[in-house]
Write a protein that holds these residues in place. Structure first.
Motif, PDB file in Angstrom:
ATOM      1  N   CYS A  15       0.833  -1.199   0.000  1.00  0.00           N
ATOM      2  CA  CYS A  15       0.000   0.000   0.000  1.00  0.00           C
ATOM      3  C   CYS A  15       0.862   1.242   0.000  1.00  0.00           C
ATOM      4  O   CYS A  15       0.558   2.226  -0.643  1.00  0.00           O
ATOM      5  CB  CYS A  15      -0.925   0.014   1.211  1.00  0.00           C
ATOM      6  N   ALA A  21      -3.439   4.856   1.637  1.00  0.00           N
ATOM      7  CA  ALA A  21      -3.555   4.725   3.087  1.00  0.00           C
ATOM      8  C   ALA A  21      -4.144   3.373   3.406  1.00  0.00           C
ATOM      9  O   ALA A  21      -4.978   2.875   2.681  1.00  0.00           O
ATOM     10  CB  ALA A  21      -4.464   5.800   3.633  1.00  0.00           C
ATOM     11  N   MET A  22      -3.698   2.792   4.479  1.00  0.00           N
ATOM     12  CA  MET A  22      -4.350   1.575   4.940  1.00  0.00           C
ATOM     13  C   MET A  22      -5.021   1.924   6.250  1.00  0.00           C
ATOM     14  O   MET A  22      -5.889   2.764   6.298  1.00  0.00           O
ATOM     15  CB  MET A  22      -3.304   0.468   5.065  1.00  0.00           C
ATOM     16  N   ALA A  23      -4.563   1.349   7.328  1.00  0.00           N
ATOM     17  CA  ALA A  23      -5.179   1.676   8.609  1.00  0.00           C
ATOM     18  C   ALA A  23      -4.691   3.042   9.070  1.00  0.00           C
ATOM     19  O   ALA A  23      -3.778   3.603   8.509  1.00  0.00           O
ATOM     20  CB  ALA A  23      -4.805   0.607   9.617  1.00  0.00           C
ATOM     21  N   GLU A  27      -6.789   9.960   5.344  1.00  0.00           N
ATOM     22  CA  GLU A  27      -5.971  10.434   4.243  1.00  0.00           C
ATOM     23  C   GLU A  27      -6.813  11.334   3.352  1.00  0.00           C
ATOM     24  O   GLU A  27      -8.010  11.105   3.197  1.00  0.00           O
ATOM     25  CB  GLU A  27      -5.465   9.238   3.423  1.00  0.00           C
ATOM     26  N   ILE A  37      -8.030   4.220  -5.591  1.00  0.00           N
ATOM     27  CA  ILE A  37      -8.619   3.250  -4.661  1.00  0.00           C
ATOM     28  C   ILE A  37      -9.116   2.036  -5.442  1.00  0.00           C
ATOM     29  O   ILE A  37      -8.853   0.887  -5.088  1.00  0.00           O
ATOM     30  CB  ILE A  37      -9.787   3.889  -3.859  1.00  0.00           C
ATOM     31  N   HIS A  41      -7.692  -1.931  -5.277  1.00  0.00           N
ATOM     32  CA  HIS A  41      -8.544  -3.065  -4.881  1.00  0.00           C
ATOM     33  C   HIS A  41      -9.050  -3.858  -6.093  1.00  0.00           C
ATOM     34  O   HIS A  41      -9.943  -4.679  -5.956  1.00  0.00           O
ATOM     35  CB  HIS A  41      -9.747  -2.552  -4.076  1.00  0.00           C
ATOM     36  N   VAL A  78     -13.688   0.392   2.846  1.00  0.00           N
ATOM     37  CA  VAL A  78     -13.108   1.729   2.707  1.00  0.00           C
ATOM     38  C   VAL A  78     -14.146   2.744   3.168  1.00  0.00           C
ATOM     39  O   VAL A  78     -15.271   2.747   2.673  1.00  0.00           O
ATOM     40  CB  VAL A  78     -12.710   2.006   1.234  1.00  0.00           C
ATOM     41  N   GLU A 105      -9.727   1.486   6.261  1.00  0.00           N
ATOM     42  CA  GLU A 105      -9.047   2.374   5.317  1.00  0.00           C
ATOM     43  C   GLU A 105      -9.878   3.653   5.247  1.00  0.00           C
ATOM     44  O   GLU A 105     -10.996   3.633   4.743  1.00  0.00           O
ATOM     45  CB  GLU A 105      -8.942   1.708   3.944  1.00  0.00           C
ATOM     46  N   ASN A 106      -9.336   4.729   5.809  1.00  0.00           N
ATOM     47  CA  ASN A 106     -10.130   5.948   5.977  1.00  0.00           C
ATOM     48  C   ASN A 106      -9.636   7.111   5.134  1.00  0.00           C
ATOM     49  O   ASN A 106      -8.446   7.405   5.089  1.00  0.00           O
ATOM     50  CB  ASN A 106     -10.111   6.374   7.457  1.00  0.00           C
ATOM     51  N   TRP A 107     -10.605   7.775   4.506  1.00  0.00           N
ATOM     52  CA  TRP A 107     -10.300   8.935   3.663  1.00  0.00           C
ATOM     53  C   TRP A 107     -11.253  10.086   4.014  1.00  0.00           C
ATOM     54  O   TRP A 107     -12.321   9.861   4.574  1.00  0.00           O
ATOM     55  CB  TRP A 107     -10.513   8.595   2.185  1.00  0.00           C
TER      56      TRP A 107
END
Lengths: 165, 407
Positions: A15, A21-23, A27, A37, A41, A78, A105-107
């Motif tokens: 990643c 971004a992962m955990a 981001e 994204i 995936h 996500v 996974e946070n955006w």
């Protein structure tokens, strides 16, 4: 256990190299992020949930997303903060933490030209949240407007996992 | 704004000793730091014409509200005058914008909404009795602090000011005493109040309709003196968020609530996408709205020739593939105008069409303005003789474009 850790390290490295971004912290989701994204995936099922702090139905259902993640820690989920009333990053992060979603996974939307960000996701989407997209391995999308029933998400994940085997 | 610019601004803020709290942590916050009282920094601009032909605007940055006026149809503006003496946490949602009315004597009333960290809103009012040279310190429009948003101000024929907004006082009360104690009931309510002293004081707020959608702007026009008409996204049985309309029988008496259209949008979500309303001199109601209902999805128009009791079949507006939305209706003389926004992935355009027969037939839609960065909603405004498009766009600035009859 060790195998898991190794997998996590590999995944993190993957990643990182993809610039994704992962955990952890939120981001910024800007122009082109959606494409990256999807690319990251690609070929695997993906659950994308759009939410915001100013949206009462979103706040109400977020802990359920935390439970989904707790039950399926490796689920490809996500979370994208797309609040129409832009949220402060600190506030959003605190809420994700409280909802058990800090590990997702946070955006967060980071472009004032939100119509353009939304258009990249779905030209028809005018910003209503909560919104959930269930994207199958072959790219086929199922859209859930409003709160998503946890059972529907879990069932969908099970069906996708079965199909992958 | 690029990351590099954001970084520079952040650094400048540090050097200038701005408190840490004022520094925004992310890019879009940095972009919002254009807080100068200048039209170029305005995120939204709301226009109105005074009887003498002066164009007045109230605008907001991320944390300030200001007023300016133009004697030359928007070509040049007076020096902006602050309505908010200090920065305030303004409601920056897409359907939130300050409102302004100006009476025949140049007395100005401005309303705007702020919100706290939990998104609880509060509507403030400020007024000017010196033709916009100075404004009174903003006061809450109502004593209740149980959240108000999406305020409107409309001037009645006799100079009284009608204020209507979305209010959560009933919801707070129900949470305390309702059958499902502890469980907040759905939605909010449509509240209203009057000012007979040019905005200095408002009557005690009253609820015209309970259980309305809590996150969409409302639209107000007058059917006659003392008779406001309000269109709003209501919550019908089954959490269906379709549009409703109420015409006041007199200043204090909201009439029956009628449904504008059965779109059947059953949803627990926040569309932030409210309607538009115009009432023609002959009494025809024109309404436009956005929905994603089971019956239809997109932007629609309908008209009523019986004071809102029944409406024509919804007419789809715009090209579905470019997400038409943010409608604005205006009736000037014998002509009805409808403007809306579309985005094709690169360019945002404002499209206008006109009707000379009360909305029965409409001209071919025509895009009259475009921009390639973010922009405000389009607003149609009339000076009694002509119709204009008022539109603020980040890159292209403020535009006031006269509309031809055949636009």
């Amino acid at each position: 256990m060790r195998r898991f850790r190794l997998a996590a390290v590999l995944l993190a490295a993957l990643c990182f190299s993809a610039g994704l971004a992962m955990a952890g912290p939120l981001e910024p989701f800007g122009r082109g992020t959606w494409k990256s994204i999807l690319k990251a995936h690609a070929g695997r099922p993906l659950v994308v949930h759009f939410w915001g702090l100013s949206c009462a139905p979103c706040r109400k259902e977020m802990p359920r997303w935390g439970e989904i993640l707790a039950r399926k820690p490796n689920a490809p989920i996500v979370m994208i903060n797309a609040d129409l009333v832009p949220n402060l990053v600190e506030d959003a992060e605190k809420f994700l933490e409280q909802s058990g979603l800090a590990g997702a996974e946070n955006w967060i939307f980071e472009d004032r030209f939100v119509e353009r960000l939304r258009y990249e996701v779905d030209p028809q989407w005018q910003g209503e949240i909560p919104l959930t997209l269930l994207i199958a391995a072959d790219g086929r999308r199922t859209t859930i407007e409003g709160a998503a029933p946890a059972s529907a998400v879990l069932d969908w994940l099970d069906v996708q996992a079965a199909a992958e085997k | 704004m690029s990351h590099a610019l954001a970084l520079i601004f952040g650094t400048l803020a540090l050097v200038a000793g701005v408190p840490a709290q004022a520094q925004m942590t992310h890019e879009h916050k940095a972009a919002e730091t254009c807080t100068d009282l200048a039209l170029a920094c305005a995120a939204s601009v709301t226009p109105t014409f005074a009887a003498d032909g002066t164009l007045w605007i109230v605008a907001r940055t991320s944390d300030r509200v200001f007023v300016a006026k133009s004697a030359d149809r928007g070509k040049s503006f007076s020096e902006p005058v602050a309505v908010t003496p200090e920065p305030m946490p303004l409601d920056t949602g897409p359907d939130s914008r300050p409102k302004i009315v100006v009476d025949r004597k140049g007395r100005v009333v401005v309303a705007f909404a702020v919100r706290d960290k939990k998104f609880k809103g509060r509507v403030f009012v400020s007024r000017s009795s010196d033709k916009g040279k100075s404004f009174s310190p903003p006061d809450p429009i109502t004593a209740s602090d149980e959240s108000q948003r999406f305020e409107t101000l409309t001037l009645d024929a006799d100079g009284r000011v009608f204020a209507a907004w979305i209010d959560k006082r009933n919801r707070a009360a129900a949470r305390e005493t309702g059958p499902e104690k502890g469980e907040a009931p759905k939605g909010a309510a449509l509240a209203f109040a009057w000012s007979g002293d040019h905005g200095a004081t408002f009557s005690e707020a009253r609820i015209a309709q309970d259980q309305t959608c809590e996150c969409c702007r409302i639209a107000v026009a007058f059917a006659g003196p003392g008779r406001p008409v309000v269109v709003f996204r209501n919550i019908f049985e089954g959490s269906v968020r379709d549009h409703a309309i109420v015409t006041f029988a007199d200043r204090e008496t909201p009439g029956p609530v009628h449904r504008v259209s059965t779109d059947d949008w059953a949803i627990e979500s926040c569309p932030h996408h409210g309607p538009s309303l115009a009432v023609a001199k002959n009494g025809t109601y024109h309404v436009a709205w956005f929905t994603k209902g089971r019956a239809r999805q997109g932007l629609f128009y309908a008209r009523s020739s019986d004071a809102g009791a029944t409406f024509s079949d919804p007419l789809p507006i715009g090209r579905p593939e470019t997400a038409p939305g943010r409608p604005s209706l205006l009736s000037v003389g014998g002509t009805a105008y409808l403007a809306w926004k579309e985005f094709d992935g690169a360019v945002t355009s404002i499209t206008v069409m006109t009707s000379h027969d009360d909305g029965a037939h409409w001209s071919t839609p025509r895009a009259i303005a475009t921009t390639s960065e973010d922009s405000d909603h389009p607003i149609l405004v009339g000076d009694g003789r002509r119709a204009y498009l008022s539109w603020q766009a980040r890159e292209d600035g403020y535009r006031l474009l006269p509309l031809g009859d055949a636009s």
